[in-house]
Enzyme design. Structure first.
Site, PDB file in Angstrom:
ATOM      1  N   THR A  59      12.649  11.596 -21.160  1.00  0.00           N
ATOM      2  CA  THR A  59      12.763  12.768 -22.035  1.00  0.00           C
ATOM      3  C   THR A  59      14.096  12.749 -22.772  1.00  0.00           C
ATOM      4  O   THR A  59      15.102  12.243 -22.262  1.00  0.00           O
ATOM      5  CB  THR A  59      12.655  14.073 -21.228  1.00  0.00           C
ATOM      6  OG1 THR A  59      13.796  14.204 -20.362  1.00  0.00           O
ATOM      7  CG2 THR A  59      11.377  14.106 -20.403  1.00  0.00           C
TER       8      THR A  59
ATOM      9  N   ASP B  52      15.329  20.812 -10.918  1.00  0.00           N
ATOM     10  CA  ASP B  52      14.285  21.833 -10.854  1.00  0.00           C
ATOM     11  C   ASP B  52      13.717  22.159 -12.232  1.00  0.00           C
ATOM     12  O   ASP B  52      12.523  22.445 -12.364  1.00  0.00           O
ATOM     13  CB  ASP B  52      14.843  23.106 -10.210  1.00  0.00           C
ATOM     14  CG  ASP B  52      15.166  22.898  -8.732  1.00  0.00           C
ATOM     15  OD1 ASP B  52      14.323  22.338  -8.013  1.00  0.00           O
ATOM     16  OD2 ASP B  52      16.260  23.304  -8.297  1.00  0.00           O
TER      17      ASP B  52
ATOM     18  N   THR C 180      13.309  20.059 -14.760  1.00  0.00           N
ATOM     19  CA  THR C 180      12.366  18.995 -15.118  1.00  0.00           C
ATOM     20  C   THR C 180      11.047  19.188 -14.385  1.00  0.00           C
ATOM     21  O   THR C 180       9.960  19.047 -14.977  1.00  0.00           O
ATOM     22  CB  THR C 180      12.963  17.617 -14.784  1.00  0.00           C
ATOM     23  OG1 THR C 180      14.167  17.428 -15.520  1.00  0.00           O
ATOM     24  CG2 THR C 180      11.987  16.500 -15.123  1.00  0.00           C
ATOM     25  N   VAL C 181      11.109  19.503 -13.091  1.00  0.00           N
ATOM     26  CA  VAL C 181       9.884  19.773 -12.331  1.00  0.00           C
ATOM     27  C   VAL C 181       9.121  20.925 -12.959  1.00  0.00           C
ATOM     28  O   VAL C 181       7.896  20.879 -13.128  1.00  0.00           O
ATOM     29  CB  VAL C 181      10.216  20.073 -10.859  1.00  0.00           C
ATOM     30  CG1 VAL C 181       8.952  20.487 -10.100  1.00  0.00           C
ATOM     31  CG2 VAL C 181      10.868  18.866 -10.190  1.00  0.00           C
TER      32      VAL C 181
ATOM     33  N   GLU D  53       9.074  21.925 -16.063  1.00  0.00           N
ATOM     34  CA  GLU D  53       8.445  21.567 -17.334  1.00  0.00           C
ATOM     35  C   GLU D  53       7.228  20.670 -17.112  1.00  0.00           C
ATOM     36  O   GLU D  53       6.215  20.800 -17.810  1.00  0.00           O
ATOM     37  CB  GLU D  53       9.449  20.884 -18.265  1.00  0.00           C
ATOM     38  CG  GLU D  53       8.931  20.766 -19.686  1.00  0.00           C
ATOM     39  CD  GLU D  53       9.974  20.297 -20.678  1.00  0.00           C
ATOM     40  OE1 GLU D  53       9.587  20.001 -21.830  1.00  0.00           O
ATOM     41  OE2 GLU D  53      11.170  20.229 -20.318  1.00  0.00           O
TER      42      GLU D  53
ATOM     43  N   LEU E 165      -0.087  33.804  -1.709  1.00  0.00           N
ATOM     44  CA  LEU E 165       0.767  34.992  -1.702  1.00  0.00           C
ATOM     45  C   LEU E 165       2.157  34.675  -2.226  1.00  0.00           C
ATOM     46  O   LEU E 165       2.706  33.583  -1.975  1.00  0.00           O
ATOM     47  CB  LEU E 165       0.896  35.558  -0.283  1.00  0.00           C
ATOM     48  CG  LEU E 165      -0.375  36.143   0.343  1.00  0.00           C
ATOM     49  CD1 LEU E 165      -0.141  36.441   1.811  1.00  0.00           C
ATOM     50  CD2 LEU E 165      -0.814  37.409  -0.400  1.00  0.00           C
TER      51      LEU E 165
ATOM     52  N   GLU F  61      14.867  27.574 -15.342  1.00  0.00           N
ATOM     53  CA  GLU F  61      14.698  27.873 -16.754  1.00  0.00           C
ATOM     54  C   GLU F  61      14.986  29.359 -17.000  1.00  0.00           C
ATOM     55  O   GLU F  61      14.320  30.224 -16.431  1.00  0.00           O
ATOM     56  CB  GLU F  61      13.273  27.536 -17.191  1.00  0.00           C
ATOM     57  CG  GLU F  61      12.935  26.052 -17.086  1.00  0.00           C
ATOM     58  CD  GLU F  61      13.872  25.195 -17.913  1.00  0.00           C
ATOM     59  OE1 GLU F  61      14.046  25.473 -19.115  1.00  0.00           O
ATOM     60  OE2 GLU F  61      14.457  24.247 -17.355  1.00  0.00           O
TER      61      GLU F  61
END
Length: 307
Positions: free
Chosen positions: A42, A69, A71-72, A74, A221, A276
């Site tokens: 990317t 986190d 990147t995960v 996205e 949950l 994000e």
């Protein structure tokens, strides 16, 4: 014309990590072991979404998100944009400063063992949370938690890793202005000045802070932590005591388990979704049950059948 065989797996790698020698060595080691693995890198926001779509079109069976986190997040968003039958399985190569989700899963943090697990481990169906047009697989934090994680300087993150968040927290704590928010779930509601709101599918955020210790990725949950604002040192002591105990309905801390949650505030509320940042006055969180097949240890505490 014979079409080329689809690769077994594709690594979507954050461009900031593309030249790390250990990462390049890990990729070569997996290829030497016979894995069909190609790599896409990317460059800017939105690339991972596009690369997930391209991988699905090419018939890739397993994707590996290589990065932090964000990147995960996205890559998961890209998977959720596909129809369920077209979603490749997901593995994680943790390369961020905090790696909250990977740590919660119990994944190795060294590139070669992490990549090996991502390619070979059994995949488990895990829930994914939807928040408006966004998704998150680990946790959404709001209020103080979101302000800390979004304001921590990048250089400090690189220097201290997860500890940078704790340092910024101490520097900002006494200047925090609470947000008046209203939470609604099932047939209950709560209106309170918020210090912190954490909505967990996973367990930890903010560089290792375990905010939802009972959360499971596959139980349908959300585990919600509500922390009311404090106004004095004695109230802060009580808050810290309750944070250790996590009562269902304490003076400052409340914990909720629910399949969905609605939040409203007069002012734009700072949120952090798996790294994000967002600012929203109203949002609703729902879960899509076992929406993604995730490579993880069978013994992970984040599985309902384990631990």
């Amino acid at each position: 014309m014979v079409q080329p065989e689809a690769p077994q797996a594709r690594l979507i790698l954050n461009g900031k990590s593309a030249q790390i020698p250990d990462v390049r060595d890990a990729v070569q080691a997996m290829r030497d072991q016979g894995h069909s693995l190609d790599v896409r890198v990317t460059w800017e926001a939105g690339d991972a979404l596009r690369l997930v779509h391209e991988a699905a079109e090419a018939g890739v069976s397993r994707l590996v998100a290589g990065g932090g986190d964000g990147t995960v997040n996205e890559v998961v968003a890209g998977l959720m944009a596909l129809e369920a039958p077209r979603r490749p399985m997901l593995g994680i190569l943790p390369l961020g400063s905090a790696n909250d989700f990977a740590n919660g899963l119990g994944l190795p943090l060294e590139p070669e063992p992490a990549l090996s697990l991502a390619l070979t481990s059994r995949c488990h169906g895990v829930d994914v949370a939807r928040l408006g047009e966004d998704c998150f697989i680990n946790m959404a934090t709001g209020g103080f938690g979101a302000e800390v994680t979004t304001s921590t300087p990048l250089a400090l993150k690189r220097l201290l890793g997860g500890g940078a968040y704790s340092l910024m927290g101490m520097l900002k704590a006494w200047h925090y202005q609470p947000y008046q928010g209203r939470l609604e779930w099932a047939d209950e509601s709560l209106e309170t000045p918020l210090f912190l709101l954490a909505t967990g599918n996973g367990r930890q955020a903010g560089g290792g802070q375990c905010l939802a210790p009972g959360a499971k990725l596959d139980d349908g949950l959300l585990d919600v932590l509500v922390v009311r604002h404090f106004a004095s040192l004695s109230e802060m002591r009580q808050l810290l005591h309750e944070i250790e105990q996590l009562p269902r309905d304490g003076e400052f801390v409340r914990t909720i388990r629910t399949p969905d949650l609605t939040f409203t505030s007069r002012d734009a509320f700072p949120l952090n979704l798996d790294g994000e940042p967002r600012h929203l006055r109203r949002f609703e969180v729902t879960l899509e049950s076992r929406a993604v097949k995730l490579a993880m240890p069978d013994s992970s505490d984040l599985l309902a059948g384990a631990g």
